[in-house]
Design a protein around this motif. Structure first.
Motif, PDB file in Angstrom:
ATOM      1  N   ARG A 280      11.281 -33.759  31.077  1.00 22.58           N
ATOM      2  CA  ARG A 280      11.713 -34.064  32.447  1.00 22.58           C
ATOM      3  C   ARG A 280      11.128 -33.074  33.452  1.00 22.58           C
ATOM      4  O   ARG A 280      10.691 -33.463  34.528  1.00 22.58           O
ATOM      5  CB  ARG A 280      13.242 -34.018  32.521  1.00 22.58           C
ATOM      6  CG  ARG A 280      13.934 -35.078  31.683  1.00 22.58           C
ATOM      7  CD  ARG A 280      13.551 -36.468  32.145  1.00 22.58           C
ATOM      8  NE  ARG A 280      14.251 -37.508  31.414  1.00 22.58           N
ATOM      9  CZ  ARG A 280      13.948 -38.799  31.510  1.00 22.58           C
ATOM     10  NH1 ARG A 280      12.952 -39.195  32.295  1.00 22.58           N
ATOM     11  NH2 ARG A 280      14.623 -39.692  30.818  1.00 22.58           N
ATOM     12  N   ARG A 281      11.171 -31.795  33.055  1.00 25.57           N
ATOM     13  CA  ARG A 281      10.615 -30.761  33.936  1.00 25.57           C
ATOM     14  C   ARG A 281      10.128 -29.629  33.039  1.00 25.57           C
ATOM     15  O   ARG A 281      10.911 -28.992  32.338  1.00 25.57           O
ATOM     16  CB  ARG A 281      11.665 -30.270  34.928  1.00 25.57           C
ATOM     17  CG  ARG A 281      11.122 -29.290  35.981  1.00 25.57           C
ATOM     18  CD  ARG A 281      12.148 -29.025  37.058  1.00 25.57           C
ATOM     19  NE  ARG A 281      12.338 -30.191  37.913  1.00 25.57           N
ATOM     20  CZ  ARG A 281      11.596 -30.443  38.994  1.00 25.57           C
ATOM     21  NH1 ARG A 281      10.630 -29.624  39.349  1.00 25.57           N
ATOM     22  NH2 ARG A 281      11.837 -31.510  39.725  1.00 25.57           N
ATOM     23  N   LEU A 282       8.840 -29.409  33.052  1.00 22.15           N
ATOM     24  CA  LEU A 282       8.236 -28.437  32.145  1.00 22.15           C
ATOM     25  C   LEU A 282       8.833 -27.050  32.312  1.00 22.15           C
ATOM     26  O   LEU A 282       8.938 -26.288  31.350  1.00 22.15           O
ATOM     27  CB  LEU A 282       6.724 -28.395  32.379  1.00 22.15           C
ATOM     28  CG  LEU A 282       5.906 -27.527  31.413  1.00 22.15           C
ATOM     29  CD1 LEU A 282       6.091 -27.988  29.979  1.00 22.15           C
ATOM     30  CD2 LEU A 282       4.433 -27.557  31.811  1.00 22.15           C
ATOM     31  N   ALA A 283       9.265 -26.715  33.515  1.00 17.52           N
ATOM     32  CA  ALA A 283       9.833 -25.382  33.751  1.00 17.52           C
ATOM     33  C   ALA A 283      11.065 -25.141  32.891  1.00 17.52           C
ATOM     34  O   ALA A 283      11.344 -24.009  32.489  1.00 17.52           O
ATOM     35  CB  ALA A 283      10.180 -25.217  35.224  1.00 17.52           C
ATOM     36  N   TYR A 284      11.836 -26.210  32.606  1.00 12.26           N
ATOM     37  CA  TYR A 284      13.009 -26.038  31.750  1.00 12.26           C
ATOM     38  C   TYR A 284      12.594 -25.587  30.349  1.00 12.26           C
ATOM     39  O   TYR A 284      13.237 -24.737  29.735  1.00 12.26           O
ATOM     40  CB  TYR A 284      13.794 -27.352  31.663  1.00 12.26           C
ATOM     41  CG  TYR A 284      14.385 -27.833  32.961  1.00 12.26           C
ATOM     42  CD1 TYR A 284      14.590 -26.966  34.028  1.00 12.26           C
ATOM     43  CD2 TYR A 284      14.738 -29.177  33.119  1.00 12.26           C
ATOM     44  CE1 TYR A 284      15.136 -27.418  35.220  1.00 12.26           C
ATOM     45  CE2 TYR A 284      15.285 -29.644  34.314  1.00 12.26           C
ATOM     46  CZ  TYR A 284      15.475 -28.755  35.359  1.00 12.26           C
ATOM     47  OH  TYR A 284      16.003 -29.202  36.530  1.00 12.26           O
ATOM     48  N   GLY A 285      11.544 -26.190  29.840  1.00 15.48           N
ATOM     49  CA  GLY A 285      11.057 -25.801  28.520  1.00 15.48           C
ATOM     50  C   GLY A 285      10.553 -24.374  28.495  1.00 15.48           C
ATOM     51  O   GLY A 285      10.821 -23.625  27.551  1.00 15.48           O
ATOM     52  N   MET A 286       9.820 -23.993  29.531  1.00 21.87           N
ATOM     53  CA  MET A 286       9.313 -22.624  29.584  1.00 21.87           C
ATOM     54  C   MET A 286      10.475 -21.620  29.634  1.00 21.87           C
ATOM     55  O   MET A 286      10.443 -20.581  28.982  1.00 21.87           O
ATOM     56  CB  MET A 286       8.425 -22.440  30.819  1.00 21.87           C
ATOM     57  CG  MET A 286       7.179 -23.327  30.849  1.00 21.87           C
ATOM     58  SD  MET A 286       6.000 -23.031  29.515  1.00 21.87           S
ATOM     59  CE  MET A 286       6.322 -24.463  28.470  1.00 21.87           C
ATOM     60  N   ALA A 287      11.498 -21.966  30.406  1.00 21.66           N
ATOM     61  CA  ALA A 287      12.655 -21.071  30.515  1.00 21.66           C
ATOM     62  C   ALA A 287      13.381 -20.950  29.184  1.00 21.66           C
ATOM     63  O   ALA A 287      13.824 -19.859  28.797  1.00 21.66           O
ATOM     64  CB  ALA A 287      13.602 -21.586  31.597  1.00 21.66           C
ATOM     65  N   GLY A 288      13.511 -22.070  28.464  1.00 20.75           N
ATOM     66  CA  GLY A 288      14.184 -22.028  27.165  1.00 20.75           C
ATOM     67  C   GLY A 288      13.438 -21.172  26.165  1.00 20.75           C
ATOM     68  O   GLY A 288      14.040 -20.359  25.448  1.00 20.75           O
ATOM     69  N   LEU A 289      12.110 -21.330  26.101  1.00 24.66           N
ATOM     70  CA  LEU A 289      11.323 -20.506  25.177  1.00 24.66           C
ATOM     71  C   LEU A 289      11.370 -19.035  25.584  1.00 24.66           C
ATOM     72  O   LEU A 289      11.423 -18.146  24.719  1.00 24.66           O
ATOM     73  CB  LEU A 289       9.883 -21.005  25.151  1.00 24.66           C
ATOM     74  CG  LEU A 289       9.667 -22.375  24.490  1.00 24.66           C
ATOM     75  CD1 LEU A 289       8.227 -22.838  24.681  1.00 24.66           C
ATOM     76  CD2 LEU A 289      10.016 -22.313  23.007  1.00 24.66           C
ATOM     77  N   ALA A 290      11.373 -18.767  26.883  1.00 22.40           N
ATOM     78  CA  ALA A 290      11.455 -17.376  27.349  1.00 22.40           C
ATOM     79  C   ALA A 290      12.789 -16.748  26.951  1.00 22.40           C
ATOM     80  O   ALA A 290      12.853 -15.573  26.560  1.00 22.40           O
ATOM     81  CB  ALA A 290      11.265 -17.320  28.869  1.00 22.40           C
ATOM     82  N   ALA A 291      13.871 -17.541  27.044  1.00 23.75           N
ATOM     83  CA  ALA A 291      15.195 -17.013  26.682  1.00 23.75           C
ATOM     84  C   ALA A 291      15.223 -16.616  25.212  1.00 23.75           C
ATOM     85  O   ALA A 291      15.772 -15.564  24.843  1.00 23.75           O
ATOM     86  CB  ALA A 291      16.269 -18.057  26.980  1.00 23.75           C
TER      87      ALA A 291
END
Length: 554
Positions: A93-104
């Motif tokens: 839906r929004r790539l930024a969500y995935g990046m944030a999850g992997l960063a966490a």
């Protein structure tokens, strides 16, 4: 402008799983260069071990035995897989969500790595490399899953399932008329990206990308594991030339092993010896750089090398070790012939203070245990051991050096990969397990076990042998009794033993009659103490009770 990527949920989950696999594979590969302890999975697992309440740890050891660490690692991996799939679904839906999850998750791994004993700045590199690789993979797969739309392409063809994601102004979400293709089948419109470019979801391109990602993840994991392997330490271990003992062990009596099928052998082979410790990854300690430091409440701090230790007079001794987590009738006990230097000799060199009552020993992986000074100094064969059953210690059992102290449960005496001993007091220091609810001092309790027949066995009527082992380290077993169906106790025949520090085999002949029968065993040590019937769990200082099994006779 933030790009919205529209692909089916299952495809997002698959992309997330693949990205997670690549992240772990790359982290393992880089960890192979810097040491397995830098792996984020291992670091998180170690953190879980440290933070888990004692009752849960006891349950894990009781339920899974020596496989508890394997179960933990797989549990961490399964959890990571689930989270990676969720991250992939969000990222579609929004790539930024995935990046944030992997960063966490990278942050969690970094915290676990840098808080390990002896951590350095370079230890963060595997986690950072894995996180970067995972982020790139996730973005690449989602980009790869969408391609420019082909006008008139029917649904389900190689260009995939067209999924509508209209972005921009003038879209009427409430009304989406179907478009009829040449065959009369309703087609879905193509994806419209934020850029205004029409796109379709391409299943084939996604799956080929996933396949490539899995190859990268697998190769990284395998190569990393080999790089992080123990080849160098294994080679050093193989090249160790063990000196002959200055004080050999007494010969094992001919009658020490009754040689009954299913009965535990008097000497437990190294490959079968139980292993319970807190290390998810076996410490790889080079004997060429290993040192043992004795300090604290001493007159003269001492530091010795492995070569120094091998030059000292070595003593050989048969000693049975027991884990405090061993349930009544459990298998966390084994007997071996150890070779090493008397701990008391090295401690006397250091000059113990009269009021010292505790040895706080530390493993190469940071584990600590507290051993009573008086037990080590009372003349028993308490060793800094270098060999087990005629060969240098296996890595999983403490190579190059471990402690062996007869009569104490392992968590207060049997430190593997020992590198440091602080002479101190119980009222000043605590070892690893004590603040977690276990007793500070833990002498082994007199116990016995039925090995033959096994619990639940179906037997034939007539003469049957009941056999097992009993132990009461540093006191010795004086008698073993067996009873059937709550009847009179009968004294079993005892095997010979070389001394009081080993277990003792026993056997009894029984005329089995048809039906279901309950068998029980109890032991009496040389002090006259007979093990209690009262059942108690392993925590806080060892299980009690009579080992009881049920068999059926046809």
């Amino acid at each position: 402008m933030q790009r919205n990527i529209s692909v089916p949920g299952w495809a997002g989950a698959l992309a997330g799983l693949t990205a997670g696999g690549v992240a772990l594979g790359l982290a393992q590969l880089v960890a192979g260069l810097f040491g397995p302890q830098t792996s984020p999975v291992i670091a998180v697992g170690d953190g879980v071990v440290d933070l888990t309440p004692a009752p849960v740890k006891d349950f894990a050891i009781t339920t899974f035995g020596e496989n508890d660490k394997t179960v933990l690692v797989w549990g961490v991996l399964v959890l990571l897989a689930v989270v990676a799939a969720v991250i992939g679904v969000l990222a579609r839906r929004r790539l930024a969500y995935g990046m944030a999850g992997l960063a966490a998750f990278a942050v969690v791994g970094l915290v676990a790595v840098v808080t390990r004993p002896g951590a350095s700045v370079v230890d963060v590199l595997p986690t950072l490399a894995g996180a970067a690789g995972g982020m790139w993979t996730l973005a690449w797969l989602l980009r790869r899953a969408t391609v420019p739309a082909v006008s008139g392409a029917p649904s389900g063809q190689d260009r995939g399932e067209a999924v509508m994601r209209a972005s921009g102004e003038g879209r009427d979400d409430g009304e989406r008329p179907a478009v009829t293709g040449a065959g009369g089948e309703a087609e879905r419109p193509a994806v419209v990206r934020a850029s205004g470019e029409a796109q379709t979801f391409d299943r084939r391109r996604l799956l080929t990308g996933v396949a490539g990602g899995l190859v990268v993840a697998g190769v990284g994991a395998v190569v990393g594991s080999r790089l992080a392997g123990s080849r160098a330490v294994d080679l050093a271990r193989v090249n160790v030339a063990l000196p002959a003992p200055a004080t050999p062990a007494k010969p094992i009596p001919a009658g020490a092993d009754l040689r009954i099928g299913g009965l535990s052998s008097f000497i437990t082979p190294n490959r079968d010896f139980y292993r319970v410790d807190t290390a998810l990854v076996l410490p790889q300690v080079d004997p060429g750089t290993w040192t043992l430091r004795i300090h604290g409440m001493v007159d003269r701090p001492v530091e010795i090398t492995y070569a120094d230790l091998l030059r000292m007079p070595l003593t050989e001794a048969d000693v049975t070790l027991t884990c405090v987590s061993n349930e009544v009738g459990g298998r966390l006990v084994g007997n071996a012939r150890w070779l090493g230097v008397h701990m008391s000799e090295i401690l006397r060199r250091a000059g113990l203070h009269a009021d010292a009552d505790m040895l706080l020993s530390t493993s190469a992986d940071g584990f600590t245990c507290g051993t009573p000074v008086d037990v080590v100094m009372d003349g028993r064969e308490a060793l800094f051991a270098v060999a087990m059953n005629g060969e240098p210690l296996p890595v999983e059992h403490g190579f190059p050096v471990r402690q062996v102290v007869p009569g104490l449960y392992g968590y207060v005496s049997a430190t593997k990969w020992v590198v440091d001993v602080k002479v101190t007091r119980f009222d000043r220091d605590e070892a690893y397990w004590t603040p977690r609810g276990w007793a500070a001092k833990a002498p082994i309790k007199t116990q016995s076990r039925i090995d033959v027949p096994s619990s639940g066995a179906s037997l034939k009527r007539g003469r049957t042998t009941i056999a097992g082992v009993a132990w009461a380290q540093h006191k010795g077993v004086a008698a073993v009794e067996v009873r059937v169906d709550g009847g009179a106790w009968r004294e079993a025949r005892l095997a010979d033993v070389p001394g009081p520090d080993t277990w003792r085999q026993w056997s009894l002949d029984w005329d089995a009659t048809p039906g279901s029968h309950t068998l029980q065993v109890r032991a009496t040590d040389t002090t006259g103490y007979t093990q209690t019937e009262q059942e108690a769990p392993p925590a806080p200082d060892g299980a009690t009770g009579w080992h009881t099994i049920t068999v059926s006779v046809a």
